[in-house]
Design a protein around this motif. Structure first.
Motif, PDB file in Angstrom:
ATOM      1  N   ILE A 186       0.853  -1.201   0.000  1.00 28.47           N
ATOM      2  CA  ILE A 186       0.000   0.000   0.000  1.00 28.47           C
ATOM      3  C   ILE A 186       0.883   1.244   0.000  1.00 28.47           C
ATOM      4  O   ILE A 186       1.867   1.320   0.751  1.00 28.47           O
ATOM      5  CB  ILE A 186      -0.941  -0.007   1.229  1.00 28.47           C
ATOM      6  N   LEU A 187       0.539   2.195  -0.856  1.00 30.13           N
ATOM      7  CA  LEU A 187       1.284   3.460  -0.895  1.00 30.13           C
ATOM      8  C   LEU A 187       0.683   4.435   0.112  1.00 30.13           C
ATOM      9  O   LEU A 187      -0.534   4.446   0.314  1.00 30.13           O
ATOM     10  CB  LEU A 187       1.225   4.084  -2.292  1.00 30.13           C
ATOM     11  N   ARG A 188       1.530   5.268   0.700  1.00 27.90           N
ATOM     12  CA  ARG A 188       1.067   6.313   1.623  1.00 27.90           C
ATOM     13  C   ARG A 188       1.643   7.661   1.186  1.00 27.90           C
ATOM     14  O   ARG A 188       2.663   7.708   0.479  1.00 27.90           O
ATOM     15  CB  ARG A 188       1.504   6.015   3.056  1.00 27.90           C
ATOM     16  N   PRO A 189       0.989   8.760   1.594  1.00 26.83           N
ATOM     17  CA  PRO A 189       1.586  10.064   1.317  1.00 26.83           C
ATOM     18  C   PRO A 189       2.928  10.152   2.054  1.00 26.83           C
ATOM     19  O   PRO A 189       3.013   9.755   3.216  1.00 26.83           O
ATOM     20  CB  PRO A 189       0.576  11.056   1.906  1.00 26.83           C
ATOM     21  N   SER A 190       3.964  10.659   1.382  1.00 25.80           N
ATOM     22  CA  SER A 190       5.275  10.757   2.032  1.00 25.80           C
ATOM     23  C   SER A 190       5.409  12.116   2.711  1.00 25.80           C
ATOM     24  O   SER A 190       6.190  12.973   2.309  1.00 25.80           O
ATOM     25  CB  SER A 190       6.395  10.522   1.020  1.00 25.80           C
ATOM     26  N   VAL A 191       4.578  12.297   3.714  1.00 23.81           N
ATOM     27  CA  VAL A 191       4.630  13.511   4.534  1.00 23.81           C
ATOM     28  C   VAL A 191       4.844  13.050   5.972  1.00 23.81           C
ATOM     29  O   VAL A 191       4.700  11.871   6.263  1.00 23.81           O
ATOM     30  CB  VAL A 191       3.315  14.337   4.434  1.00 23.81           C
ATOM     31  N   VAL A 192       5.190  14.008   6.836  1.00 21.52           N
ATOM     32  CA  VAL A 192       5.409  13.651   8.239  1.00 21.52           C
ATOM     33  C   VAL A 192       4.092  13.786   8.985  1.00 21.52           C
ATOM     34  O   VAL A 192       3.503  14.864   9.027  1.00 21.52           O
ATOM     35  CB  VAL A 192       6.488  14.557   8.872  1.00 21.52           C
ATOM     36  N   TRP A 193       3.623  12.691   9.541  1.00 20.60           N
ATOM     37  CA  TRP A 193       2.376  12.722  10.298  1.00 20.60           C
ATOM     38  C   TRP A 193       2.654  12.960  11.776  1.00 20.60           C
ATOM     39  O   TRP A 193       3.791  12.791  12.242  1.00 20.60           O
ATOM     40  CB  TRP A 193       1.640  11.381  10.115  1.00 20.60           C
ATOM     41  N   TYR A 194       1.584  13.326  12.504  1.00 19.99           N
ATOM     42  CA  TYR A 194       1.709  13.521  13.946  1.00 19.99           C
ATOM     43  C   TYR A 194       2.263  12.248  14.564  1.00 19.99           C
ATOM     44  O   TYR A 194       1.818  11.148  14.235  1.00 19.99           O
ATOM     45  CB  TYR A 194       0.350  13.874  14.577  1.00 19.99           C
ATOM     46  N   GLY A 195       3.248  12.436  15.424  1.00 20.48           N
ATOM     47  CA  GLY A 195       3.851  11.288  16.106  1.00 20.48           C
ATOM     48  C   GLY A 195       5.006  10.663  15.339  1.00 20.48           C
ATOM     49  O   GLY A 195       5.653   9.756  15.848  1.00 20.48           O
ATOM     50  N   GLU A 196       5.268  11.125  14.108  1.00 20.97           N
ATOM     51  CA  GLU A 196       6.377  10.557  13.335  1.00 20.97           C
ATOM     52  C   GLU A 196       7.612  11.453  13.423  1.00 20.97           C
ATOM     53  O   GLU A 196       7.504  12.655  13.671  1.00 20.97           O
ATOM     54  CB  GLU A 196       5.969  10.401  11.866  1.00 20.97           C
ATOM     55  N   SER A 197       8.774  10.832  13.188  1.00 19.27           N
ATOM     56  CA  SER A 197      10.014  11.616  13.238  1.00 19.27           C
ATOM     57  C   SER A 197      10.228  12.353  11.932  1.00 19.27           C
ATOM     58  O   SER A 197       9.815  11.887  10.868  1.00 19.27           O
ATOM     59  CB  SER A 197      11.224  10.715  13.437  1.00 19.27           C
ATOM     60  N   LEU A 198      10.912  13.479  12.045  1.00 18.88           N
ATOM     61  CA  LEU A 198      11.248  14.229  10.835  1.00 18.88           C
ATOM     62  C   LEU A 198      12.478  13.597  10.181  1.00 18.88           C
ATOM     63  O   LEU A 198      13.232  12.871  10.829  1.00 18.88           O
ATOM     64  CB  LEU A 198      11.585  15.682  11.200  1.00 18.88           C
ATOM     65  N   ASN A 199      12.668  13.911   8.919  1.00 16.68           N
ATOM     66  CA  ASN A 199      13.860  13.466   8.201  1.00 16.68           C
ATOM     67  C   ASN A 199      15.110  14.031   8.899  1.00 16.68           C
ATOM     68  O   ASN A 199      15.157  15.214   9.213  1.00 16.68           O
ATOM     69  CB  ASN A 199      13.755  13.989   6.762  1.00 16.68           C
ATOM     70  N   ARG A 200      16.103  13.163   9.130  1.00 16.89           N
ATOM     71  CA  ARG A 200      17.252  13.582   9.942  1.00 16.89           C
ATOM     72  C   ARG A 200      18.063  14.705   9.316  1.00 16.89           C
ATOM     73  O   ARG A 200      18.468  15.644   9.990  1.00 16.89           O
ATOM     74  CB  ARG A 200      18.149  12.380  10.221  1.00 16.89           C
ATOM     75  N   ASP A 201      18.284  14.624   8.012  1.00 13.98           N
ATOM     76  CA  ASP A 201      19.084  15.659   7.346  1.00 13.98           C
ATOM     77  C   ASP A 201      18.365  17.009   7.371  1.00 13.98           C
ATOM     78  O   ASP A 201      18.980  18.053   7.573  1.00 13.98           O
ATOM     79  CB  ASP A 201      19.345  15.280   5.870  1.00 13.98           C
ATOM     80  N   ASP A 202      17.040  16.980   7.180  1.00  9.04           N
ATOM     81  CA  ASP A 202      16.259  18.226   7.204  1.00  9.04           C
ATOM     82  C   ASP A 202      16.329  18.871   8.586  1.00  9.04           C
ATOM     83  O   ASP A 202      16.517  20.077   8.733  1.00  9.04           O
ATOM     84  CB  ASP A 202      14.780  17.956   6.868  1.00  9.04           C
ATOM     85  N   MET A 203      16.181  18.033   9.611  1.00  2.00           N
ATOM     86  CA  MET A 203      16.245  18.513  11.003  1.00  2.00           C
ATOM     87  C   MET A 203      17.588  19.155  11.271  1.00  2.00           C
ATOM     88  O   MET A 203      17.684  20.241  11.823  1.00  2.00           O
ATOM     89  CB  MET A 203      16.123  17.318  11.961  1.00  2.00           C
ATOM     90  N   GLU A 204      18.636  18.432  10.878  1.00  2.00           N
ATOM     91  CA  GLU A 204      20.006  18.874  11.137  1.00  2.00           C
ATOM     92  C   GLU A 204      20.243  20.231  10.470  1.00  2.00           C
ATOM     93  O   GLU A 204      20.777  21.151  11.073  1.00  2.00           O
ATOM     94  CB  GLU A 204      20.956  17.775  10.602  1.00  2.00           C
ATOM     95  N   GLN A 205      19.779  20.349   9.222  1.00  2.00           N
ATOM     96  CA  GLN A 205      19.981  21.605   8.483  1.00  2.00           C
ATOM     97  C   GLN A 205      19.235  22.763   9.178  1.00  2.00           C
ATOM     98  O   GLN A 205      19.792  23.832   9.404  1.00  2.00           O
ATOM     99  CB  GLN A 205      19.460  21.444   7.054  1.00  2.00           C
ATOM    100  N   ALA A 206      17.980  22.532   9.525  1.00  2.00           N
ATOM    101  CA  ALA A 206      17.163  23.593  10.138  1.00  2.00           C
ATOM    102  C   ALA A 206      17.708  23.992  11.503  1.00  2.00           C
ATOM    103  O   ALA A 206      17.838  25.187  11.808  1.00  2.00           O
ATOM    104  CB  ALA A 206      15.714  23.130  10.260  1.00  2.00           C
ATOM    105  N   PHE A 207      18.055  23.002  12.319  1.00  2.00           N
ATOM    106  CA  PHE A 207      18.482  23.320  13.691  1.00  2.00           C
ATOM    107  C   PHE A 207      19.881  23.900  13.734  1.00  2.00           C
ATOM    108  O   PHE A 207      20.150  24.801  14.520  1.00  2.00           O
ATOM    109  CB  PHE A 207      18.314  22.101  14.612  1.00  2.00           C
ATOM    110  N   SER A 208      20.787  23.444  12.876  1.00  2.00           N
ATOM    111  CA  SER A 208      22.125  24.047  12.913  1.00  2.00           C
ATOM    112  C   SER A 208      22.056  25.471  12.371  1.00  2.00           C
ATOM    113  O   SER A 208      22.776  26.351  12.832  1.00  2.00           O
ATOM    114  CB  SER A 208      23.169  23.194  12.199  1.00  2.00           C
ATOM    115  N   PHE A 209      21.164  25.719  11.444  1.00  2.00           N
ATOM    116  CA  PHE A 209      21.014  27.095  10.934  1.00  2.00           C
ATOM    117  C   PHE A 209      20.452  28.004  12.031  1.00  2.00           C
ATOM    118  O   PHE A 209      20.925  29.124  12.229  1.00  2.00           O
ATOM    119  CB  PHE A 209      20.107  27.122   9.704  1.00  2.00           C
TER     120      PHE A 209
END
Ligand code: NAD
Ligand code: ZN
Length: 229
Positions: free
Chosen positions: A138-161
């Motif tokens: 089954i395919l799902r939307p590839s978005v971050v849902w409540y309770g799910e972790s964010l993509n690690r690279d995206d997090m790292e980029q946003a937080f280090s900035f």
């Protein structure tokens, strides 16, 4: 640094989650945008995503998206972090961007994890829930849902900035969805300036050095950049 939320796209006709229009068939988004909701009723969740994809496809960026896209040309060190999944920042020309919660036109297989990006895809009712062409999962939307972790690279980029940003412009976000809502606090904690644009009061308003109580479109329409200075 700029952090945006659903409010910036409201003037483009895309409902926010917490406004009075932000409900689907009487299901609050917190009950649809979760892995549990998807396991229980993938068809209902896909109907909601199809409905949102249709609205988003008919929407165009507004003055606020365009002005933010212009901002990145003025500052060599710039990052836009958006919680929106609607691509309107990219359509307006932003390139230094992190889509913290994914993109609504991305789809992922729940079995083999393969990802697809299909810009204009609306699934037909009899295709729901859509199946993976590779493994039949089954395919799902590839978005971050409540309770799910964010993509690690995206997090790292946003937080280090945020750790080194002199200023953060917080536009159209309720400031209650974490960890995105931490970014203004991080900027503030090392002496950076917090500017908020939102017609309502939010938890971020308390730490804002400047609060512009206005819609994003109206506030950005009044901003004029002088390319020469
Ligand atoms: P939210 O719905 O929780 O809050 C929207 C905020 O925007 C509120 O604080 C509201 O006062 C403000 N607002 C309303 N009209 C505005 C306007 N014209 N100009 C400026 N601000 C305005 O949205 P959120 O904080 O982004 O968090 C909810 C989650 O919703 C996010 O995870 C996001 O991924 C998802 N979402 C995305 C979209 C989209 O992609 N456009 C739409 C709805 C929800
Ligand atoms: Zn698969």
């Amino acid at each position: 640094m700029v952090l945006t939320g659903a409010g910036i796209s409201k003037d483009s006709g895309i409902p926010t989650f917490r406004g009075k229009d932000g409900w689907y068939k009487n299901h609050p988004p917190e009950e649809l945008a979760t892995p549990m909701a998807f396991n229980k009723n993938p068809v209902l969740v896909w109907e909601w995503y199809n409905y949102r994809r249709k609205i988003i496809l008919s929407a165009s960026p507004n003055e606020a998206h365009y002005k933010i896209a212009e901002l990145e040309k003025y500052f060599p060190c710039f990052l836009l972090v958006t919680q929106n999944v609607d691509s309107l920042h990219r359509k307006a020309g932003s390139t230094k961007i992190v889509e913290l919660h994914g993109n609504i036109f991305r789809t992922r297989c729940t079995n083999c994890s393969i990802e697809f990006y299909e810009d204009y895809r609306i699934f037909k009712d009899d295709e729901l829930p859509p199946k993976c062409p590779h493994c039949g999962g089954i395919l799902r939307p590839s978005v971050v849902w409540y309770g799910e972790s964010l993509n690690r690279d995206d997090m790292e980029q946003a937080f280090s900035f945020a750790n080194k940003a002199d200023l953060i412009l917080v536009v159209g976000t309720s400031g209650i969805v974490y960890p995105a809502a931490m970014l203004p606090y991080i900027v503030k904690s090392h002496g950076g300036i917090v500017v908020e644009i939102n017609p309502d009061t939010t938890p971020i308003s308390e730490i804002a050095d400047l609060k512009i109580k206005d819609s994003a479109k109206s506030a950005f329409s009044k901003l004029n950049f002088d390319l020469k200075s």
